[in-house]
Structure formats: C-alpha cells, structure tokens
Design an enzyme around this catalytic site. Structure first.
Site, PDB file in Angstrom:
ATOM      1  N   CYS A   1      32.372  12.350  38.998  1.00  0.00           N
ATOM      2  CA  CYS A   1      31.331  13.216  39.571  1.00  0.00           C
ATOM      3  C   CYS A   1      30.657  14.107  38.529  1.00  0.00           C
ATOM      4  CB  CYS A   1      31.908  14.050  40.703  1.00  0.00           C
ATOM      5  SG  CYS A   1      32.407  13.028  42.091  1.00  0.00           S
TER       6      CYS A   1
ATOM      7  N   HIS B   1      26.953  19.888  41.938  1.00  0.00           N
ATOM      8  CA  HIS B   1      27.423  18.599  42.443  1.00  0.00           C
ATOM      9  C   HIS B   1      27.765  18.768  43.923  1.00  0.00           C
ATOM     10  CE1 HIS B   1      29.550  14.949  43.049  1.00  0.00           C
ATOM     11  NE2 HIS B   1      30.714  15.543  43.172  1.00  0.00           N
TER      12      HIS B   1
ATOM     13  N   ASN C   1      28.598  12.781  49.286  1.00  0.00           N
ATOM     14  CA  ASN C   1      28.882  12.797  47.852  1.00  0.00           C
ATOM     15  C   ASN C   1      28.491  11.445  47.253  1.00  0.00           C
ATOM     16  OD1 ASN C   1      29.937  12.857  45.288  1.00  0.00           O
ATOM     17  ND2 ASN C   1      31.979  13.580  45.887  1.00  0.00           N
TER      18      ASN C   1
HETATM   19  C1  LIG Z   1      38.874  15.874  51.782  1.00  0.00           C
HETATM   20  C2  LIG Z   1      38.714  17.288  52.337  1.00  0.00           C
HETATM   21  C3  LIG Z   1      37.369  17.428  53.022  1.00  0.00           C
HETATM   22  C4  LIG Z   1      39.803  17.555  53.361  1.00  0.00           C
HETATM   23  O1  LIG Z   1      39.670  18.865  53.845  1.00  0.00           O
HETATM   24  P1  LIG Z   1      40.947  19.828  53.957  1.00  0.00           P
HETATM   25  O2  LIG Z   1      40.489  21.056  54.620  1.00  0.00           O
HETATM   26  O3  LIG Z   1      41.508  19.931  52.567  1.00  0.00           O
HETATM   27  O4  LIG Z   1      41.855  19.026  54.909  1.00  0.00           O
HETATM   28  P2  LIG Z   1      43.338  18.492  54.641  1.00  0.00           P
HETATM   29  O5  LIG Z   1      43.298  17.339  53.686  1.00  0.00           O
HETATM   30  O6  LIG Z   1      44.194  19.670  54.296  1.00  0.00           O
HETATM   31  O7  LIG Z   1      43.666  17.993  56.070  1.00  0.00           O
HETATM   32  C5  LIG Z   1      43.732  18.863  57.181  1.00  0.00           C
HETATM   33  C6  LIG Z   1      44.055  18.030  58.400  1.00  0.00           C
HETATM   34  O8  LIG Z   1      42.891  17.269  58.764  1.00  0.00           O
HETATM   35  C7  LIG Z   1      43.244  15.885  58.884  1.00  0.00           C
HETATM   36  N1  LIG Z   1      42.105  15.069  58.469  1.00  0.00           N
HETATM   37  C8  LIG Z   1      41.840  14.535  57.259  1.00  0.00           C
HETATM   38  N2  LIG Z   1      40.713  13.853  57.316  1.00  0.00           N
HETATM   39  C9  LIG Z   1      40.228  13.961  58.561  1.00  0.00           C
HETATM   40  C10 LIG Z   1      39.093  13.459  59.212  1.00  0.00           C
HETATM   41  N3  LIG Z   1      38.170  12.725  58.568  1.00  0.00           N
HETATM   42  N4  LIG Z   1      38.901  13.778  60.500  1.00  0.00           N
HETATM   43  C11 LIG Z   1      39.787  14.539  61.167  1.00  0.00           C
HETATM   44  N5  LIG Z   1      40.907  15.019  60.607  1.00  0.00           N
HETATM   45  C12 LIG Z   1      41.118  14.739  59.312  1.00  0.00           C
HETATM   46  C13 LIG Z   1      44.435  15.703  57.972  1.00  0.00           C
HETATM   47  O9  LIG Z   1      45.199  14.591  58.370  1.00  0.00           O
HETATM   48  C14 LIG Z   1      45.168  17.009  58.161  1.00  0.00           C
HETATM   49  O10 LIG Z   1      45.917  16.948  59.328  1.00  0.00           O
HETATM   50  P3  LIG Z   1      47.393  17.603  59.385  1.00  0.00           P
HETATM   51  O11 LIG Z   1      47.159  19.070  59.097  1.00  0.00           O
HETATM   52  O12 LIG Z   1      47.828  17.288  60.770  1.00  0.00           O
HETATM   53  O13 LIG Z   1      48.157  16.922  58.296  1.00  0.00           O
HETATM   54  C15 LIG Z   1      38.838  18.329  51.217  1.00  0.00           C
HETATM   55  O14 LIG Z   1      40.154  18.361  50.768  1.00  0.00           O
HETATM   56  C16 LIG Z   1      37.942  18.062  50.047  1.00  0.00           C
HETATM   57  O15 LIG Z   1      36.743  18.187  50.153  1.00  0.00           O
HETATM   58  N6  LIG Z   1      38.548  17.769  48.882  1.00  0.00           N
HETATM   59  C17 LIG Z   1      37.831  17.619  47.634  1.00  0.00           C
HETATM   60  C18 LIG Z   1      36.888  16.475  47.723  1.00  0.00           C
HETATM   61  C19 LIG Z   1      36.150  16.306  46.471  1.00  0.00           C
HETATM   62  O16 LIG Z   1      35.531  17.216  46.001  1.00  0.00           O
HETATM   63  N7  LIG Z   1      36.205  15.093  45.928  1.00  0.00           N
HETATM   64  C20 LIG Z   1      35.444  14.636  44.877  1.00  0.00           C
HETATM   65  C21 LIG Z   1      35.712  15.379  43.641  1.00  0.00           C
HETATM   66  S1  LIG Z   1      34.237  15.806  43.024  1.00  0.00           S
END
Ligand SMILES: CC(C)(COP(=O)(O)OP(=O)(O)OC[C@H]1O[C@@H](n2cnc3c(N)ncnc32)[C@H](O)[C@@H]1OP(=O)(O)O)[C@@H](O)C(=O)NCCC(=O)NCCS
Length: 316
Positions: free
Chosen positions: A102, A242, A272
């Site tokens: 990214c 980004h 993204n």
């Molecule tokens: C992926 C992302 C959106 C997840 O958000 P989060 O708030 O961290 O959520 P978590 O991963 O802690 O998951 C929270 C809960 O939601 C659930 N969950 C994950 N994806 C889900 C979806 N698409 N829909 C519904 N629930 C979802 C998980 O299973 C978890 O459930 P649990 O608490 O029962 O285990 C976030 O972590 C993120 O944006 N990460 C960085 C991404 C990024 O920048 N990537 C590229 C690098 S540049």
C-alpha cells in the site's frame, strides 16, 4: 476505475457480514471490480497513463521512465510496466515494477522525483495499479470487504519554480510474523495442487495487528514531516492519505490537527485499491487544487512499509 460496482449489499449475499458493520468499521460503501477475464492491472494502468498523457498534451514517446507500483502484476515477470510501455506506445521509455504494497505509489513517486531532480530523466510516468480482486478470498469476510480494483497515474516533469517534491520520510520494518501477505505463488511456496487447495494464493491479514501498526505509523510519520519542515496545519492544503480504513485516516488527520475538509477521502466509493489510492484521490480532487498548494501524502502497507511525502502542487 472499472465500471462494475461491488456494494456492501452484494457482499452480504456472499459472506456473513452487513452494511452497517462494514461502514462503521472501515468507511467503505462500495468498491469497483474489473470483471473482464482478459484484462488486469496493466490494462487499468495503461488507461490511467493514457489519460494523464492526453491531459498534458504530449505523446507517449516523450516518456523516459515508467514506474508501476503494484502487488498484483499481470505476471510475476515480465513487469507490468513492460505491458504498459507497449500498450501506450512509450517507445523511448524503460520501465519496472515497484513492490511496496500500500506504500507502493508513495515509494514510486519519491523514486521518480529523484530521477527528475538528478536530471537523468525528463518525463517519468508513475503509476499505481492493482487488481486486488485477483488475490482476494471472497469466502473470507475479514479481508474481502476491504479491497477493490483501480489505477491512477501521474506524470513527473521538472518545475520551473519552487513547486514539486520538497521532502519525504520512508520506512520499512520487515514483519517476520507476516500479518499481511500472500503466502503462495512466490519462490518459497510455488504453486502446487496443495497451495491452491489450501487457498494460499489469496491475501491473508491479521486485521487487528495491522490496524494498530498502521494507525501509529501513518500518524507518526505525517506529524514528523510537518515538524521537520516547520509546517503547521494552516500551511497544509490537503492530506492525501492511503485509503485503507477511515478510522486510520481520521487518526492521522487528528494527529496533524487538520479539519476534515482538508482530508481527501474516497474510500467510501473505491475501498482499498492498494497502490492506486493516492493517485485516485489526486484525480478526484484535481479541480480543487491550486498552484503552490502544500500537500502531505501518507501511506502504510504490508511489509511493513510506510511514509509521507511533502510536495507543493505545480499545476494550474
Ligand atoms: C479489518 C478491520 C476492518 C477489522 O476491524 P476491527 O475493528 O479490527 O475488527 P476485528 O478484526 O477486531 O473483529 C471484530 C469482530 O468483527 C468480526 N468481523 C470481522 N470481519 C467482519 C465482517 N466483514 N463483518 C462482520 N463481522 C466481522 C470478527 O470476527 C470479530 O468478531 P469477534 O469479536 O466475535 O471475534 C480492521 O482491523 C482494519 O482495517 N485493519 C487494517 C486494514 C488495513 O489497513 N489493511 C491494509 C494495510 S494498508
């Protein structure tokens, strides 16, 4: 951008998720998907490059260098830049791909800028292009909601005034835990029946870990580049971040003390798009930019890689 949209409602039909969760956790409403089987990253990158050349009013044979930032090259080799060189008819250019996930566009832009500054090149095309749908697992709800396809291109030339790239700070921190990676298809795990059966050719992410690193990394480096150049929030026309997660963008803007109207955000429309997010923001905001505007570009990506560029806009 490809025309075909993949909305949160569409994803609800594919995995156990919902529009509200996706919007509140990421800021994304829809993304674009390149559906044509015979087209990929080079096609989108070429379309973006052709538009940039049309807008500048020059022909492709004036280009000296093509740098294509991507993690989804058409082939592992030859480079996607070679496909683009041929497609746009850049008969006097050499080109190569740059892999920094990214942060790819950011690193490509500083590299291209250095070529111009040194006088080794007069016209450098910097392209960020990714067909993320080719490596996204549409059975994995934690990643498939995040990514989309797209491409953007900028043309770099020497400026006759003080505008241009002023400064940059870039970092790499090799992540042995591989919180964000594509396990198979490289030389360590070449394609086998097992790697395909185990779905190892798709991008895997430990979202929570990457989120924490990205929030700190992007905010820190953006604040650092302001401080290093004696800038405060009033001096900045726009932050061009980004687009990985709206919460990461908000944390960066808050750290810089920027109001939301000074932050380019289009993650709601495109998700993204990896190397394409920053040039797509510049494209969407181009009409609002004025000669001499101070822009801060910032990114964080797999690797880990991250950084910020301070530039003054040279057009108009
Ligand atoms: C992926 C992302 C959106 C997840 O958000 P989060 O708030 O961290 O959520 P978590 O991963 O802690 O998951 C929270 C809960 O939601 C659930 N969950 C994950 N994806 C889900 C979806 N698409 N829909 C519904 N629930 C979802 C998980 O299973 C978890 O459930 P649990 O608490 O029962 O285990 C976030 O972590 C993120 O944006 N990460 C960085 C991404 C990024 O920048 N990537 C590229 C690098 S540049």
């Amino acid at each position: 951008m490809p025309k075909n949209k993949l909305t949160n409602d569409d994803l609800e039909q594919m995995v156990d998720t919902n529009d509200e969760w996706i919007r509140t956790r990421t800021g994304i409403k829809e993304r674009r998907i390149l559906e044509d089987d015979d087209k990929a990253t080079a096609f989108m990158g070429s379309e973006a490059a052709k538009e940039a050349l049309r807008e500048r009013g020059i022909s492709a044979d004036e280009i000296d260098v093509i740098i294509c930032a991507t993690v989804t090259p058409d082939y592992l080799f030859p480079a996607t830049a070679c496909m683009i060189q041929n497609e746009i008819g850049a008969s006097n250019a050499y080109g190569f791909d740059l892999s920094a996930a990214c942060s790819g566009f950011l690193f490509a832009l500083s590299t291209g800028g250095n070529m111009i500054e040194s006088g080794r090149a007069e016209k450098v095309l910097v392209i960020g292009a990714d067909k993320m749908s080719s490596i996204v697992d549409y059975t994995d709800r934690s990643t498939c909601i995040l990514f989309g396809d797209g491409a953007g291109a900028v043309l770099l030339e020497a400026s006759e005034d003080e505008t241009g790239i002023v400064d940059y700070i870039q970092h790499t921190e090799g992540d042995t835990n591989l919180a964000l990676y594509q396990p198979a298809g490289g030389s360590l795990n070449p394609a086998t029946e097992d790697t395909v059966a185990d779905r190892l050719h798709y991008a895997k992410q430990d979202g929570r870990t990457v989120f924490k690193k990205a929030t700190v990394g992007m905010a820190d480096v953006s604040a650092e580049i302001l401080e290093k150049n004696n800038l405060d929030a009033d001096d900045v026309a726009y932050l061009v971040p980004h687009q990985a997660n709206l919460r990461i963008i908000d944390a960066t803007a808050n750290r810089m003390g920027l109001d939301s109207e000074k932050v380019m955000v289009n993650i709601d429309k495109y998700g993204n798009t990896t190397a394409a997010t920053i040039p797509l923001c510049l494209y969407d905001w181009e009409d609002k930019l004025n000669h001499g505007d101070n822009l801060i570009l910032a990114a964080f990506g797999g690797g880990y890689t991250w950084g910020a560029i301070y530039l003054t806009w040279g057009m108009k």
